[in-house]
Design a protein around this motif. Structure first.
Motif: not given
Length: 670
Positions: A394-407
């Motif tokens: 299991y892990w969490a990662e950030t994305g989006g142009q400014e890493r504003q969203f977490t998955t």
């Protein structure tokens, strides 16, 4: 040999069915692979077939597969990893086989449901436009309505370029489970027509992501897909359709694809978007606007607030922003579950509303909403509780142009047991093929063990290309080792110097393959003025173009230099003079900071193995072979492979990489 095997051997002989075709030349390697595929089909067995570039493996499996499908009324399922190969199979190779065999058969491309327009949902969206869309979006709906009257197969890929349809609008008109049904839509609906084409086809082409997604839902599909499954119980083992068999091309990717498809994900951006689709408190629009009661609106707003707060707290609790955007989740209840209770309340309210609806379509729409909310709620609970921590990572990662969203994500650590049961020991035919299934002199044992195919027959076929004449290998033995073994202020200038020397020799026309995005970006800044001065277009992954556009520009502008990371090591086909040099900057060892890689290495160690020897090294060898395989794609290609990692000569394992290079290719050590 059986009848199909005999027939196939003749098909690929010097005077077989292909011999009259334009450009045909008899290739014993292709004949050998084709007869092995035929034998596996006749014996209902598993086969691992490595076939070097130039063997012609697509025709080698298609001809016996299609003969077998037609003669035994079975469905041939062909799965690939890349869109390019899917398109080649469907638009070029399958028509070639039909012409060669002199028979008619049906072939279909299988895409996910959300790729297709649903006319019923389009009609509903137009009726509810004032509750859903602004003026510009409403115009897009009317554009879609005009297009829908003559829309071909009605998929996203068929949309004309001049129709600029936003994701928000498409999400309201694409097919969904409960609304887009044979009863509601009828046979003229694009998705229902696509399902019928797949049902009637003898050959179905799809990608690995969809294949393993369907494989994970196979039992549910048999219950819920009346067009694809007969009421009678299947008499033979099957994968995703009754009486099917499967050929997995580009099979070197299936372990990781399957690991993710049998996992779980909870994307913040997608959940927020779906909740706003239900009702946006700022615009007061949404798909549930007409049904909205004060209680329902409150529940939706509560879920939106809970989503914002949950992901804010989750980011803080796992400290993902401090770990370069990815962090492993190890402890159950690592954050407070303030999300699933709120989703459960909203889900229950929608369920009750659906139960009292008299309008079938309205009820179906609410059932679709309920199903999505249920999936989000169950994903949240699993990803917080780490419910399957003994088998999944299991892990969490950030994305989006400014890493504003977490998955939040999970993946299966070891897929061997699962795939052994579902693919390789079913008593049905499963054929895996690729140019790289072996790790050099040790054969295909590593790949077979990773995917549970230990009992499969194996076949290794070399490339028919003349590497002694077509390929030259330059090894930069004097190159400093990569950091941290050497200082960056020594390594980076040396790397720049070697890359420019190599580009000068090939007059541009090169792929420069990296394992680090940051190093690639740094080198791009150094190389840009050098390439500009010489008139070589510099294409850099991540500069705003997708891979397909980058490849198209690279092929069209001879002299181009392309800098790429992971996705350019494999599945890229650039025959001809446009690509004359593949520069490998580093041995492609996977980063141990990748949660799935880390978990796999821990699993191997826990079982008493050696993680480097048993995982890191063979994985790097497979990817290395893929990378250098980008260079020679036809018998007229010529070029250089430049290795800028001195570990191939300085380290004890380096010989494994040198062995992976075609033996006939001359080598220079500088």
């Amino acid at each position: 040999m059986g009848q199909l095997t005999d027939q196939t051997e003749h098909d690929f002989s010097a005077n077989g069915i292909l011999s009259g075709g334009r450009g045909f030349e008899y290739r014993p390697q292709q004949q050998l692979m084709a007869t092995a595929v035929a034998a596996a089909l006749e014996n209902r067995s598993a086969l691992l077939a490595e076939a070097g570039t130039g063997v012609g493996k697509s025709l080698a499996y298609l001809i016996p597969a299609i003969r077998h499908a037609l003669e035994h009324n079975r469905k041939a399922v062909i799965s690939t990893h890349t869109i390019n190969l899917q398109e080649q199979l469907f638009h070029k190779d399958i028509p070639t086989v039909a012409k060669a065999l002199g028979v008619e058969f049906r072939a279909a491309l299988l895409k996910g449901r959300a790729n297709y327009l649903c006319r019923t949902r389009l009609k509903r969206a137009l009726e509810q436009a004032t509750d859903l869309f602004n003026q510009a979006e409403t115009k897009q709906l009317h554009d879609l309505l005009a297009w829908s009257r003559d829309c071909g197969e009605g998929s996203l890929a068929d949309l004309p370029p001049e129709l600029d349809i936003s994701p928000k609008v498409w999400a309201q008109v694409c097919s969904e489970n409960h609304v887009c049904t044979p009863r509601n839509c009828g046979p003229e609906c694009p998705y229902q027509a696509a399902r019928r084409r797949v049902d009637e086809a003898q050959v179905v082409v799809l990608n690995h992501t969809l294949f393993f997604g369907l494989l994970s839902l196979a039992d549910e599909m048999r219950r819920e897909a009346p067009l694809l499954y007969d009421d009678e119980e299947d008499l033979v083992p099957s994968f995703i359709f009754p009486n099917d068999f499967v050929i997995l091309d580009e099979a070197h990717t299936i372990e990781t694809v399957a690991a993710h498809q049998f996992g779980t994900s909870l994307p913040e951006a997608e959940l927020k978007y779906d909740l706003l689709r239900l009702y946006n408190p700022h615009t007061r629009k949404g798909r549930l606007r007409q049904l909205a009661t004060p209680k329902l609106i409150q529940y939706i707003e509560d879920a939106q607030t809970a989503t914002d707060e949950f992901f804010r707290c989750a980011r803080m609790d796992c400290r993902v922003d401090e770990h370069q955007g990815t962090v492993r989740l190890r402890q159950p209840e690592w954050t407070e579950d303030i999300l699933s209770p709120s989703l459960a309340v909203l889900e229950n309210e929608v369920k009750q509303m659906a139960a009292v609806q008299e309008n079938d379509l309205t009820r179906a729409e609410l059932q679709d909403v309920q199903a999505r909310l249920c999936a989000y709620r169950e994903a949240a609970k699993e990803l917080i509780q780490l419910s399957n921590a003994d088998t999944s990572v299991y892990w969490a990662e950030t994305g989006g142009q400014e890493r504003q969203f977490t998955t939040l994500r999970s993946a299966l650590i070891n897929v061997a047991d699962l795939l052994r049961e579902k693919l390789f020991e079913t008593g049905n035919t499963c054929i895996c093929t690729s140019a790289t299934l072996s790790t050099g002199e040790r054969g295909m044992g590593y790949f077979a063990g990773r995917v549970g195919a230990e009992t499969a027959e194996t076949l290794q076929i070399g490339s028919p290309f003349n590497f002694a004449e077509q390929m030259r290998v330059i090894v930069a033995r004097s190159m400093p080792p990569p950091p941290p073994a050497s200082e960056e202020d020594i390594y980076v200038p040396a790397l720049f110097d070697w890359i420019t020397r190599s580009l000068h020799e090939s007059d541009g026309r090169a792929f420069v393959l990296f394992t680090s995005y940051n190093l690639m970006r740094r080198m791009a800044g150094l190389l840009r003025p050098y390439c500009t001065e010489r008139g070589w277009p510099l294409l850099v992954q991540g500069d705003g173009q997708d891979r397909s556009r980058m490849l198209r520009d690279f092929k069209q502008n001879i002299g181009s230099v392309l800098l790429g990371t992971d996705s350019f090591w494999t599945g890229v086909d650039v025959p001809g003079e446009a690509l004359s040099n593949v520069i490998v900057t580093k041995i492609p060892f996977e980063s141990p900071s990748n949660p799935l890689t880390e978990a796999r290495m821990e699993d191997i160690t826990a079982r008493g193995g050696n993680a480097f020897r048993d995982y890191s090294l063979p994985e790097a060898l497979l990817k290395f072979r893929q990378g250098i395989g980008r260079l020679i794609r036809s018998k007229t290609d010529h070029g250089i492979v430049t290795l800028l990692d001195s570990r191939v000569t300085a380290k004890y394992y380096g010989a494994r990489f040198m062995y992976a290079i075609p033996a006939a290719a001359p080598r220079e050590f500088l």
